[in-house]
Design a protein around this motif. Structure first.
Motif, PDB file in Angstrom:
ATOM      1  N   ASP A  44       1.460  44.791 106.884  1.00  0.00           N
ATOM      2  CA  ASP A  44       1.196  45.559 105.673  1.00  0.00           C
ATOM      3  C   ASP A  44       1.872  44.932 104.460  1.00  0.00           C
ATOM      4  O   ASP A  44       2.731  44.056 104.568  1.00  0.00           O
ATOM      5  N   SER A  45       1.516  45.419 103.291  1.00  0.00           N
ATOM      6  CA  SER A  45       2.026  44.840 102.048  1.00  0.00           C
ATOM      7  C   SER A  45       3.533  45.025 101.900  1.00  0.00           C
ATOM      8  O   SER A  45       4.196  44.199 101.283  1.00  0.00           O
ATOM      9  N   GLY A  46       4.085  46.101 102.456  1.00  0.00           N
ATOM     10  CA  GLY A  46       5.533  46.315 102.387  1.00  0.00           C
ATOM     11  C   GLY A  46       6.299  45.218 103.103  1.00  0.00           C
ATOM     12  O   GLY A  46       7.317  44.723 102.604  1.00  0.00           O
ATOM     13  N   THR A  47       5.820  44.822 104.252  1.00  0.00           N
ATOM     14  CA  THR A  47       6.475  43.758 105.016  1.00  0.00           C
ATOM     15  C   THR A  47       6.363  42.421 104.283  1.00  0.00           C
ATOM     16  O   THR A  47       7.319  41.642 104.251  1.00  0.00           O
ATOM     17  N   VAL A  48       5.207  42.177 103.689  1.00  0.00           N
ATOM     18  CA  VAL A  48       5.019  40.940 102.929  1.00  0.00           C
ATOM     19  C   VAL A  48       5.944  40.942 101.713  1.00  0.00           C
ATOM     20  O   VAL A  48       6.585  39.926 101.409  1.00  0.00           O
ATOM     21  N   ALA A  53      10.891  39.039  99.011  1.00  0.00           N
ATOM     22  CA  ALA A  53      12.206  39.382  98.459  1.00  0.00           C
ATOM     23  C   ALA A  53      13.303  38.592  99.170  1.00  0.00           C
ATOM     24  O   ALA A  53      14.208  38.041  98.519  1.00  0.00           O
ATOM     25  N   ARG A  54      13.224  38.509 100.492  1.00  0.00           N
ATOM     26  CA  ARG A  54      14.229  37.749 101.247  1.00  0.00           C
ATOM     27  C   ARG A  54      14.136  36.257 100.922  1.00  0.00           C
ATOM     28  O   ARG A  54      15.157  35.569 100.799  1.00  0.00           O
ATOM     29  N   ALA A  55      12.917  35.759 100.794  1.00  0.00           N
ATOM     30  CA  ALA A  55      12.741  34.343 100.439  1.00  0.00           C
ATOM     31  C   ALA A  55      13.279  34.089  99.032  1.00  0.00           C
ATOM     32  O   ALA A  55      13.894  33.047  98.781  1.00  0.00           O
ATOM     33  N   GLY A  56      13.079  35.042  98.135  1.00  0.00           N
ATOM     34  CA  GLY A  56      13.612  34.906  96.785  1.00  0.00           C
ATOM     35  C   GLY A  56      15.125  34.847  96.779  1.00  0.00           C
ATOM     36  O   GLY A  56      15.725  34.075  96.020  1.00  0.00           O
ATOM     37  N   ASP A 131      13.165  26.426 107.935  1.00  0.00           N
ATOM     38  CA  ASP A 131      12.095  26.336 108.937  1.00  0.00           C
ATOM     39  C   ASP A 131      12.360  27.311 110.074  1.00  0.00           C
ATOM     40  O   ASP A 131      13.501  27.573 110.430  1.00  0.00           O
ATOM     41  N   GLY A 132      11.294  27.834 110.658  1.00  0.00           N
ATOM     42  CA  GLY A 132      11.417  28.692 111.829  1.00  0.00           C
ATOM     43  C   GLY A 132      11.769  30.133 111.520  1.00  0.00           C
ATOM     44  O   GLY A 132      11.794  30.959 112.410  1.00  0.00           O
ATOM     45  N   ASP A 133      12.036  30.443 110.268  1.00  0.00           N
ATOM     46  CA  ASP A 133      12.361  31.803 109.873  1.00  0.00           C
ATOM     47  C   ASP A 133      11.053  32.581 109.711  1.00  0.00           C
ATOM     48  O   ASP A 133      10.097  32.091 109.113  1.00  0.00           O
ATOM     49  N   LYS A 134      11.008  33.792 110.237  1.00  0.00           N
ATOM     50  CA  LYS A 134       9.793  34.590 110.199  1.00  0.00           C
ATOM     51  C   LYS A 134       9.358  34.887 108.759  1.00  0.00           C
ATOM     52  O   LYS A 134       8.177  34.824 108.430  1.00  0.00           O
ATOM     53  N   ASP A 135      10.325  35.197 107.902  1.00  0.00           N
ATOM     54  CA  ASP A 135       9.996  35.470 106.505  1.00  0.00           C
ATOM     55  C   ASP A 135       9.442  34.223 105.823  1.00  0.00           C
ATOM     56  O   ASP A 135       8.497  34.311 105.032  1.00  0.00           O
ATOM     57  N   SER A 136      10.003  33.073 106.124  1.00  0.00           N
ATOM     58  CA  SER A 136       9.510  31.827 105.536  1.00  0.00           C
ATOM     59  C   SER A 136       8.080  31.549 105.977  1.00  0.00           C
ATOM     60  O   SER A 136       7.255  31.100 105.176  1.00  0.00           O
TER      61      SER A 136
END
Length: 196
Positions: A44-48, A53-56, A131-136
């Motif tokens: 969903d859009s919340g997870t994205v 946000a975490r990548a930022g 690399d390998g991070d789910k958020d990435s």
């Protein structure tokens, strides 16, 4: 019970055990993929939004990469747009822009080259994520999808190929018919679906 019934039940039991073993293996593989971050599903859009946000936050830890992205983005975009007007455009290897009509017009050439410059700068910025991070992985995937969707080749008014070939006319008629149908449905819904 005779031997044939016992043999039949034994075969059925063995089949059920094989199915249970296969289910356990798939479940184990799925759990391992989730635990290691290699499992990726459309969410969903919340997870994205959380992934961005975490990548930022991770990008903020490396301000040089963020500053380099901004410099590259503006420099490459300005160079691409200016180059399009003096004829510096070149054939793109990107399949979306392989038709020669993208080179024949400075506006089309500029749109193509600026879009490719933006994609290149975004790719370089995203490569700085771990690399390998789910958020990435999510950020890479959704950024690629967004940039592909925003490509000038996807918009009739910006794409010289259908615009110059006249292939847009059937699409325009279909859009007009579809718009009229949508308008009738919306009007009927507004009026409470009563027929007059």
């Amino acid at each position: 019970m005779d031997q044939s019934e016992i043999a039949e039940q034994t075969a059925e039991f063995a089949s059920l055990m094989q199915r249970a073993q296969g289910l356990a293996q798939r479940s184990s593989a799925s759990a391992l993929a989730k635990a290691t971050g290699r499992d990726f599903t459309v969410l969903d859009s919340g997870t994205v939004a959380q992934a961005y946000a975490r990548a930022g936050m991770k990008l903020a830890q490396n301000p040089f990469a963020l500053a380099q992205f901004q410099v590259d983005l503006w420099a490459d975009s300005a160079k691409a747009w200016a180059g399009a007007w003096v004829g510096e455009g070149h054939d793109s290897k990107d399949r979306r822009f392989r038709d020669g009509r993208w080179n024949s017009n400075p506006v089309s050439r500029g749109l193509r080259d600026v879009h490719l410059a933006i994609e290149g700068a975004a790719d370089r910025l995203i490569e700085t994520l771990p690399d390998g991070d789910k958020d990435s992985l999510r950020v890479r995937f959704y950024t690629r999808q967004l940039l592909s969707a925003l490509s000038p080749s996807n918009y009739l008014a910006l794409n010289p190929v259908p615009r110059e070939s006249g292939s847009w006319k059937p699409m325009a008629a279909a859009c007009w018919t579809g718009s009229a149908t949508c308008w009738m449905i919306l009007s009927a819904a507004r009026d409470g679906w009563t027929s007059t």
